[in-house]
Design a protein around this motif. Sequence first.
Motif: not given
Length: 106
Positions: A31, A35, A38, A40, A47-48, A53, A64, A91, A94, A98, A102
């Motif tokens: 990932c 990412h 977190g 992109n 983004t994460l 989200l 996710i 999942s 993340v 978040a 991060w």
Amino acid sequence: MILLTLLWANPAAALTSSTSAETAQLFELHCAGCHLNGGNIVRRGKTLKQKALKRNGVDSEAAIATLITRGKGIMPAFADRLSEDEIAALSRYVLEQAAVDWQASP
């Protein structure tokens, strides 16, 4: 030796720590190329981060996991590369990351 001591003293904590480290490695491998921390690097708004989200409707483990499994848009599907357990762990990872924006653990 340290892991054995941890397992003896608190097996659940040791396994969680080990699992978290393994999941962090999975994230780095599959990932982080897009990412990192977190973010992109391909699409700024995807983004994460917790706010993104929620805005994009992927603020639950199930949502996710579906995104990781099926992919969407230019994000590839990982169903053929990751097990269901790995997808579930990613999942959770993340969402956990978040929640702390991060930030690296001490």
